[in-house]
Design a protein around this motif. Structure first.
Motif, PDB file in Angstrom:
ATOM      1  N   ILE A  37       0.837  -1.201   0.000  1.00 15.05           N
ATOM      2  CA  ILE A  37       0.000   0.000   0.000  1.00 15.05           C
ATOM      3  C   ILE A  37       0.873   1.252   0.000  1.00 15.05           C
ATOM      4  CG2 ILE A  37      -1.738   1.331   1.276  1.00 15.05           C
ATOM      5  CD1 ILE A  37      -2.836  -1.292   2.353  1.00 15.05           C
ATOM      6  N   TYR A  38       1.927   1.224   0.820  1.00  8.78           N
ATOM      7  CA  TYR A  38       2.801   2.402   0.930  1.00  8.78           C
ATOM      8  C   TYR A  38       3.622   2.651  -0.334  1.00  8.78           C
ATOM      9  CZ  TYR A  38       1.712   3.096   5.860  1.00  8.78           C
ATOM     10  OH  TYR A  38       1.067   3.371   7.045  1.00  8.78           O
ATOM     11  N   LYS A  44      -1.619   7.574   5.134  1.00 11.53           N
ATOM     12  CA  LYS A  44      -3.079   7.416   5.126  1.00 11.53           C
ATOM     13  C   LYS A  44      -3.782   8.676   4.656  1.00 11.53           C
ATOM     14  CE  LYS A  44      -7.095   6.107   7.843  1.00 11.53           C
ATOM     15  NZ  LYS A  44      -7.672   5.853   9.177  1.00 11.53           N
ATOM     16  N   ASP A  45      -3.232   9.846   5.002  1.00  9.35           N
ATOM     17  CA  ASP A  45      -3.843  11.098   4.558  1.00  9.35           C
ATOM     18  C   ASP A  45      -3.961  11.148   3.030  1.00  9.35           C
ATOM     19  OD1 ASP A  45      -3.732  11.731   7.242  1.00  9.35           O
ATOM     20  OD2 ASP A  45      -3.098  13.796   6.895  1.00  9.35           O
ATOM     21  N   ASN A  46      -2.892  10.723   2.349  1.00 10.37           N
ATOM     22  CA  ASN A  46      -2.917  10.714   0.881  1.00 10.37           C
ATOM     23  C   ASN A  46      -3.949   9.726   0.346  1.00 10.37           C
ATOM     24  OD1 ASN A  46      -0.973  12.658   0.588  1.00 10.37           O
ATOM     25  ND2 ASN A  46       0.723  11.229   0.370  1.00 10.37           N
ATOM     26  N   LEU A  47      -4.068   8.595   1.029  1.00 15.38           N
ATOM     27  CA  LEU A  47      -5.055   7.594   0.607  1.00 15.38           C
ATOM     28  C   LEU A  47      -6.475   8.125   0.813  1.00 15.38           C
ATOM     29  CD1 LEU A  47      -5.829   4.820  -0.410  1.00 15.38           C
ATOM     30  CD2 LEU A  47      -5.424   3.895   1.885  1.00 15.38           C
ATOM     31  N   VAL A  48      -6.723   8.766   1.939  1.00 13.23           N
ATOM     32  CA  VAL A  48      -8.046   9.348   2.204  1.00 13.23           C
ATOM     33  C   VAL A  48      -8.367  10.433   1.172  1.00 13.23           C
ATOM     34  CG1 VAL A  48      -9.364  10.780   3.815  1.00 13.23           C
ATOM     35  CG2 VAL A  48      -8.067   8.818   4.671  1.00 13.23           C
ATOM     36  N   LYS A  49      -7.387  11.272   0.869  1.00 19.55           N
ATOM     37  CA  LYS A  49      -7.590  12.343  -0.111  1.00 19.55           C
ATOM     38  C   LYS A  49      -7.930  11.770  -1.484  1.00 19.55           C
ATOM     39  CE  LYS A  49      -5.318  16.386  -2.143  1.00 19.55           C
ATOM     40  NZ  LYS A  49      -4.074  17.197  -2.206  1.00 19.55           N
TER      41      LYS A  49
END
Length: 200
Positions: A37-38, A44-49
């Motif tokens: 994933i990384y 996680k912020d980038n994934l949420v965005k």
């Protein structure tokens, strides 16, 4: 793989909440390592965005298709409401609440995009309704479109509309009826009540 991660993360965020879901949860659900994933999302912020952007774009495209179907403006609003609720997992308002509380910058950016999109769509809808004699000619379109957006934003507030007391579906339906009854002509009211009775 990036799209698969994004789609799974979006689904989990909407079901369980943006704060509740961890990178470990997503990795476990997909049967991959967290390292994978990384490789695609630095945190996680980038994934949420990216997940909220992806969701917004998918919903926007769906709304555009509904508008292109050229339904009458009252039916169009009901169709859009059902479409959006399906994509936002119907009853669950908790994810939006978590997004606003724990990712305020992302939430604010999303609200700006939604306002730009919804503002244009609502004004077009109002103009079509006026032309067809379904909406009153004396309404102030720019003001009504802002009322509508403000209301749609407020009804997602779980402190105002506790989902244990008011289901999301009920709140959405009542709000849409409230909006339409304020702007409909007698002809439009007949059409509105026909749709409401058909959907019971």
């Amino acid at each position: 793989m990036k799209d698969q991660i994004l789609n799974k993360a979006t689904e989990m965020f909407l079901t369980l909440g943006f704060k509740s879901v961890t990178m470990d949860d997503i990795a476990s659900e997909m049967g991959i390592s967290k390292k994978t994933i990384y490789q695609h999302f630095s945190n996680k912020d980038n994934l949420v965005k990216d997940a909220t952007t992806n969701l917004f774009e998918n919903i926007s495209c769906g709304i555009d298709e509904i508008i292109l179907a050229d339904k009458d403006p009252i039916e169009e609003l009901f169709t859009i409401k059902e479409f959006v609720m399906q994509h936002l997992k119907d009853e669950n308002t908790s994810p939006i609440y978590q997004l606003q509380k724990y990712y305020p910058k992302i939430h604010k950016s999303l609200m700006i995009k939604q306002f730009d999109k919804m503002g244009t769509c609502v004004i077009d809808n109002l103009e079509k309704g006026i032309q067809l004699g379904l909406f009153r000619k004396d309404i102030r379109k720019e003001l009504i479109s802002r009322f509508y957006f403000a209301g749609m934003t407020s009804i997602k507030d779980v402190e105002l509309f506790n989902p244990k007391e008011f289901s999301s579906k009920t709140v959405q339906s009542c709000y849409l009826e409230y909006h339409l009854r304020g702007i409909c002509t007698p002809k439009g009211t007949i059409q509105l009540e026909t749709i409401i009775n058909t959907n019971k």
